[in-house]
Design an enzyme around this catalytic site. Sequence first.
Site, PDB file in Angstrom:
ATOM      1  N   ARG A 108       0.729  -1.094   0.027  1.00  0.00           N
ATOM      2  CA  ARG A 108       0.074  -0.007  -0.019  1.00  0.00           C
ATOM      3  C   ARG A 108       0.940   1.360  -0.126  1.00  0.00           C
ATOM      4  NH1 ARG A 108      -5.386  -0.734   3.953  1.00  0.00           N
ATOM      5  NH2 ARG A 108      -6.166  -2.551   2.547  1.00  0.00           N
ATOM      6  N   ASP A 147     -15.638   9.590   9.108  1.00  0.00           N
ATOM      7  CA  ASP A 147     -14.412   8.764   9.064  1.00  0.00           C
ATOM      8  C   ASP A 147     -13.141   9.356   9.218  1.00  0.00           C
ATOM      9  OD1 ASP A 147     -14.556   5.832   7.409  1.00  0.00           O
ATOM     10  OD2 ASP A 147     -12.590   6.674   7.371  1.00  0.00           O
TER      11      ASP A 147
HETATM   12  C1  LIG Z   1     -14.434  -1.445   6.718  1.00  0.00           C
HETATM   13  S1  LIG Z   1     -14.787   0.157   6.734  1.00  0.00           S
HETATM   14  C2  LIG Z   1     -16.730   0.040   7.461  1.00  0.00           C
HETATM   15  C3  LIG Z   1     -17.766   0.922   6.535  1.00  0.00           C
HETATM   16  C4  LIG Z   1     -19.129   0.705   7.175  1.00  0.00           C
HETATM   17  N1  LIG Z   1     -19.328   1.199   8.553  1.00  0.00           N
HETATM   18  C5  LIG Z   1     -19.538  -0.745   6.882  1.00  0.00           C
HETATM   19  O1  LIG Z   1     -20.021  -1.338   7.963  1.00  0.00           O
HETATM   20  O2  LIG Z   1     -19.643  -1.024   5.914  1.00  0.00           O
HETATM   21  C6  LIG Z   1     -13.974   0.820   7.977  1.00  0.00           C
HETATM   22  C7  LIG Z   1     -13.893   2.412   8.150  1.00  0.00           C
HETATM   23  O3  LIG Z   1     -13.435   2.841   9.407  1.00  0.00           O
HETATM   24  C8  LIG Z   1     -12.767   3.870   9.411  1.00  0.00           C
HETATM   25  N2  LIG Z   1     -11.902   3.905  10.258  1.00  0.00           N
HETATM   26  C9  LIG Z   1     -10.539   3.245  10.663  1.00  0.00           C
HETATM   27  N3  LIG Z   1     -10.178   3.782  12.043  1.00  0.00           N
HETATM   28  C10 LIG Z   1     -10.834   4.595  12.420  1.00  0.00           C
HETATM   29  C11 LIG Z   1     -10.901   5.686  13.495  1.00  0.00           C
HETATM   30  N4  LIG Z   1      -9.677   5.794  14.160  1.00  0.00           N
HETATM   31  N5  LIG Z   1     -11.700   6.743  13.376  1.00  0.00           N
HETATM   32  C12 LIG Z   1     -12.623   6.805  12.443  1.00  0.00           C
HETATM   33  N6  LIG Z   1     -12.818   6.139  11.271  1.00  0.00           N
HETATM   34  C13 LIG Z   1     -11.695   5.106  11.299  1.00  0.00           C
HETATM   35  C14 LIG Z   1     -11.759   3.556   8.021  1.00  0.00           C
HETATM   36  O4  LIG Z   1     -11.082   4.836   7.450  1.00  0.00           O
HETATM   37  C15 LIG Z   1     -13.095   2.940   6.904  1.00  0.00           C
HETATM   38  O5  LIG Z   1     -13.384   3.547   6.292  1.00  0.00           O
END
Ligand SMILES: C[S@@+](CC[C@H](N)C(=O)[O-])C[C@H]1O[C@@H](n2cnc3c(N)ncnc32)[C@H](O)[C@@H]1O
Length: 279
Positions: A47, A150
């Site tokens: 990445r 996010d």
């Molecule tokens: C796998 S996606 C989940 C999206 C959606 N909630 C779903 O269930 O389909 C996880 C998201 O969490 C975000 N994320 C990770 N760590 C985070 C943090 N500390 N604060 C806010 N968002 C975070 C990532 O950028 C990513 O877009």
Amino acid sequence: MMAKPAQDQPYLQVNLLDKEFEQISRWVYQAAGIRLSNNKKALVSSRLAGRLRELQFSSFQQYIDMLTHPKHPLSVVERQTAINLLTTNETFFFREIAHFDFIREVILPLKAERKLRCWSAASSTGEEAYSLAMMLAQYHNGPWEIVGTDINAEVLEKARNAIYPMLRADNIPKAQLHQFCLKGTGSKVGTFKIARELRRHVSFRQANLQQLPDDLGQFDLVFLRNVMIYFDAASKERVIANVQRQMKPGSYLLIGHAESLNGIANQLTLIRPSIYLVA
Ligand SMILES: C[S@@+](CC[C@H](N)C(=O)[O-])C[C@H]1O[C@@H](n2cnc3c(N)ncnc32)[C@H](O)[C@@H]1O
């Protein structure tokens, strides 16, 4: 002999050393609470490799030094870029459909006519927020608003644009697809856009769940799904405490089906698998 600069070696493969991986892991944990297990080394390397090439760095150490340097002129921007690259953003419309059934069958009748403030707390590219918007537009009689947040700035841009490849429409029920999604034409063929009628209720802003902004407000319904899987126990506990502070009494918290709050959900009552009520 001095190492040749990376720009003279366009196909140079830079190795991510174990100690460099550890430094990156430490940094991403401090920045986002994300715990990178050792088996993520190849993923992290691939990445970030493109970024090293763009910056013409010949080692990961150079990149880490820039990322962690408190005064480097590019480090603030680069930290955001690294977060964008290192987070996993997979999502889709109407993911874990049982939650949407529960909202329609249980929550909306209880909250009829009342104003609903909802939060998609790790919104990624917006599919979760817009799925909820489709439901609320169709089944909720009162006013409503959805805030998506996010840590990744790039996915938020996509969420605001609200344009998706047609293939992503598969999970959207036909009636809602016809009512709320506009088929792209011309240069937008093969995509659809979420209708303005929904978008005007939905906003996106950047927020780190480890350290939320003060002005987020209080919510009646919170999606916190498929993000805690990336956290260790300490990060998870901090995030749940932060999220709970943003929830009104009588509000609902929905977590991913593969996630659990065992031992840390002290003010939350489990009412169905992955669904909690705030007393
Ligand atoms: C796998 S996606 C989940 C999206 C959606 N909630 C779903 O269930 O389909 C996880 C998201 O969490 C975000 N994320 C990770 N760590 C985070 C943090 N500390 N604060 C806010 N968002 C975070 C990532 O950028 C990513 O877009």
